[in-house]
Design a protein around this motif. Structure first.
Motif, short mmCIF file in Angstrom:
data_model
loop_
_atom_site.label_atom_id
_atom_site.label_comp_id
_atom_site.label_asym_id
_atom_site.label_seq_id
_atom_site.Cartn_x
_atom_site.Cartn_y
_atom_site.Cartn_z
N THR A 348 0.83 -1.21 0.00
CA THR A 348 0.00 0.00 0.00
C THR A 348 0.86 1.25 0.00
O THR A 348 0.53 2.24 -0.66
N LYS A 349 1.97 1.22 0.73
CA LYS A 349 2.87 2.38 0.76
C LYS A 349 3.42 2.67 -0.63
O LYS A 349 3.44 3.84 -1.07
N HIS A 350 3.85 1.64 -1.35
CA HIS A 350 4.37 1.84 -2.69
C HIS A 350 3.25 2.25 -3.66
O HIS A 350 3.47 3.04 -4.58
N PHE A 351 2.06 1.71 -3.43
CA PHE A 351 0.92 2.11 -4.26
C PHE A 351 0.63 3.61 -4.11
O PHE A 351 0.42 4.32 -5.10
N LEU A 352 0.62 4.10 -2.88
CA LEU A 352 0.36 5.52 -2.64
C LEU A 352 1.44 6.39 -3.26
O LEU A 352 1.15 7.46 -3.83
N LEU A 353 2.68 5.94 -3.19
CA LEU A 353 3.78 6.71 -3.77
C LEU A 353 3.64 6.80 -5.29
O LEU A 353 3.71 7.89 -5.87
N LEU A 354 3.45 5.66 -5.94
CA LEU A 354 3.34 5.64 -7.40
C LEU A 354 2.09 6.37 -7.87
O LEU A 354 2.11 7.08 -8.88
N SER A 355 0.98 6.19 -7.15
CA SER A 355 -0.27 6.84 -7.54
C SER A 355 -0.18 8.35 -7.40
O SER A 355 -0.83 9.09 -8.15
N SER A 356 0.60 8.82 -6.44
CA SER A 356 0.78 10.27 -6.29
C SER A 356 1.50 10.85 -7.51
O SER A 356 1.08 11.89 -8.04
N TRP A 357 2.56 10.19 -7.97
CA TRP A 357 3.26 10.65 -9.17
C TRP A 357 2.37 10.51 -10.39
O TRP A 357 2.36 11.39 -11.27
N SER A 358 1.62 9.42 -10.46
CA SER A 358 0.70 9.23 -11.59
C SER A 358 -0.37 10.31 -11.61
O SER A 358 -0.75 10.81 -12.68
N SER A 359 -0.86 10.70 -10.44
CA SER A 359 -1.89 11.74 -10.36
C SER A 359 -1.38 13.07 -10.88
O SER A 359 -2.13 13.84 -11.50
N LEU A 360 -0.10 13.37 -10.64
CA LEU A 360 0.48 14.61 -11.15
C LEU A 360 0.45 14.62 -12.69
O LEU A 360 0.14 15.64 -13.31
N PHE A 361 0.76 13.47 -13.29
CA PHE A 361 0.73 13.38 -14.75
C PHE A 361 -0.70 13.53 -15.27
O PHE A 361 -0.95 14.26 -16.24
N LEU A 362 -1.65 12.87 -14.63
CA LEU A 362 -3.05 12.97 -15.04
C LEU A 362 -3.57 14.40 -14.88
O LEU A 362 -4.34 14.90 -15.72
N LEU A 363 -3.15 15.07 -13.80
CA LEU A 363 -3.58 16.46 -13.58
C LEU A 363 -3.02 17.38 -14.66
O LEU A 363 -3.70 18.31 -15.12
N MET A 364 -1.77 17.14 -15.06
CA MET A 364 -1.18 17.95 -16.12
C MET A 364 -1.98 17.81 -17.41
O MET A 364 -2.22 18.79 -18.12
N ILE A 365 -2.39 16.59 -17.72
CA ILE A 365 -3.17 16.36 -18.92
C ILE A 365 -4.53 17.05 -18.82
O ILE A 365 -4.99 17.70 -19.78
N ALA A 366 -5.17 16.93 -17.68
CA ALA A 366 -6.55 17.39 -17.53
C ALA A 366 -6.67 18.89 -17.30
O ALA A 366 -7.55 19.55 -17.87
N ILE A 367 -5.79 19.45 -16.49
CA ILE A 367 -5.97 20.83 -16.02
C ILE A 367 -5.19 21.85 -16.84
O ILE A 367 -5.69 22.95 -17.10
N THR A 368 -3.97 21.51 -17.28
CA THR A 368 -3.16 22.49 -18.00
C THR A 368 -3.86 23.07 -19.23
O THR A 368 -3.88 24.30 -19.41
N PRO A 369 -4.46 22.25 -20.11
CA PRO A 369 -5.18 22.85 -21.25
C PRO A 369 -6.35 23.73 -20.82
O PRO A 369 -6.64 24.74 -21.49
N LEU A 370 -7.01 23.39 -19.72
CA LEU A 370 -8.14 24.19 -19.26
C LEU A 370 -7.68 25.56 -18.79
O LEU A 370 -8.35 26.57 -19.01
N ILE A 371 -6.52 25.61 -18.12
CA ILE A 371 -5.97 26.89 -17.67
C ILE A 371 -5.56 27.74 -18.88
O ILE A 371 -5.87 28.94 -18.94
#
Length: 415
Positions: A348-371
């Motif tokens: 679970t600790k490694h899952f949270l770590l990897l998912s945090s980095w993955s979420s940053l990538f997903l946020l860049m895709i989703a939010i940057t064009p909107l801004i």
């Protein structure tokens, strides 16, 4: 034996599976051209295309909810069933583990029928008064809506059968059927944005060149990140292997493109029942702001949805508790980690770590064009475009891996 005959026999399985996949996709596309009976197609299409969350869901699940056809629901019931089933199995319940494969198949089919019926009723509801009445009996009961629901449910079951056939005989498993819908919907998504922005993205020569460069660069990055993984060394006392080290791979993009399949539809759903009304209360105006891409509050809401879906789908795909139990049963372990609960916490600790980095990538895709879209009209449309492109990359990447394995499977000789 000629060279061509030997070459065909060497790769026969791959070509047969490719042929099956093409054949099943053609049947699926043909079924999407068969209209529902006793329906005013023009009126129904006008009504359905005015429902943003249905359109956004269909773009990422291979459906055709803008037109009332036999297979309008596409893969939605089937994929929803698989997601719910994976979520339940991730709880690692004893009652679920005792089920046989036959029982699991029955339960999944029943759940698919229930979900398909609910989605069909919703679909018919949003068609409004587009039905041509057909009465039965002395009570003059209009059966057209009921027939439409039954037809849509039958179409969803047929789609499930096609998906199962592709899993057995074709390439890419069940999700291959959504590829044509994704490819067909991406240009329109980029141009119109589906209620993301107030402006359209014009396909002028400079815009096309910029789009091609962004697309190629994004594909390279997406493929690289989709292959990126963390390898945790595993000790396997019950398996003697002197030539290679054993490890457990954890993908960086555990959720893949799944968050984008449902994020837009979830975001658009609350505001649908409010937008279009002339008089809004203070609470309703606040709700519109928090679920609108034209306000910064909406970007915050959408970002939260993306993050939550990323962690949820990542956890479902990884299932730390189930993996820890399987390790304990097999006698496998990680260095300095006790079996059972400690292994679950370690994963679970490694899952949270990897998912945090993955979420940053997903946020860049989703939010940057909107801004960027606040300053450049039409730029916001890249948010949904890149999300759909990520889904397409993950699907095609898995198909490529399967095709590569089939291509090379008969090329190895012992002597």
């Amino acid at each position: 034996m000629s060279k061509h005959t030997a070459w065909w026999r060497l790769h026969r399985d791959l070509f047969k599976r490719c042929g099956w996949t093409v054949f099943l996709i053609c049947i699926y596309l043909l079924g999407q051209q068969v209209y529902l009976p006793n329906v005013d197609v023009f009126s129904a299409s006008q009504s359905l295309q005015g429902v943003p969350f249905l359109q956004m869901l269909s773009l990422t699940t291979g459906g055709q909810t803008g037109i009332p056809t036999l297979l309008s629901l596409g893969m939605q019931p089937y994929m929803t069933t698989l997601i719910i089933w994976q979520a339940v199995t991730s709880l690692d319940l004893d009652s679920m583990r005792r089920l046989s494969q036959k029982q699991i198949g029955y339960i999944q089919r029943i759940l698919s029928i229930v979900l398909g019926t609910i989605q069909a009723i919703t679909f018919v509801y949003f068609m409004g008064n587009s039905f041509l009445p057909q009465y039965i009996g002395s009570a003059n009961i209009n059966i057209t809506p009921a027939v439409a629901v039954l037809t849509l449910v039958a179409g969803s079951l047929f789609t499930m059968w096609l998906a199962d056939q592709n899993t057995e005989h074709g390439l890419g498993g069940t999700v291959t059927l959504i590829i044509p819908g994704l490819l067909a919907g991406l240009p329109g998504t980029l141009q119109r944005g589906s209620n993301i922005s107030n402006g359209t993205f014009a396909f002028t020569r400079p815009h096309i060149i910029a789009t091609v460069l962004i697309t190629l660069g994004f594909i390279v990055i997406a493929v690289f990140l989709n292959h990126a993984e963390l390898r945790l060394p595993v000790q396997r006392p019950m398996l003697e292997n002197r030539f290679t080290e054993s490890y457990m791979p954890l993908k960086l993009l555990m959720a893949g493109g799944m968050p984008f399949m449902f994020s837009m539809s979830l975001f658009s759903f609350p505001a649908y029942f409010i937008n279009g009304r002339m008089m809004l209360s203070a609470t309703e105006r606040t709700l519109v702001r928090w679920f609108s891409f034209q306000h910064w509050e909406g970007l915050v809401t959408y970002g939260i949805i993306i993050i939550l879906l990323g962690f949820a789908f990542g956890y479902i795909n990884m299932q730390p508790a189930t993996t820890a139990r399987q390790f304990k049963e097999n006698g496998d372990y990680f260095f300095d980690v006790l079996p059972g609960a400690d292994t679950s916490k370690f994963l679970t600790k490694h899952f949270l770590l990897l998912s945090s980095w993955s979420s940053l990538f997903l946020l860049m895709i989703a939010i940057t064009p909107l801004i960027i879209g606040f300053a450049i009209p039409g730029a916001a449309n890249f948010s949904q475009y890149l999300g759909g492109l990520l889904i397409l990359v993950t699907i095609l990447d898995s198909i490529t891996e399967q095709a590569r394995a089939l291509w090379n499977k008969n090329r190895y000789q012992l002597f």
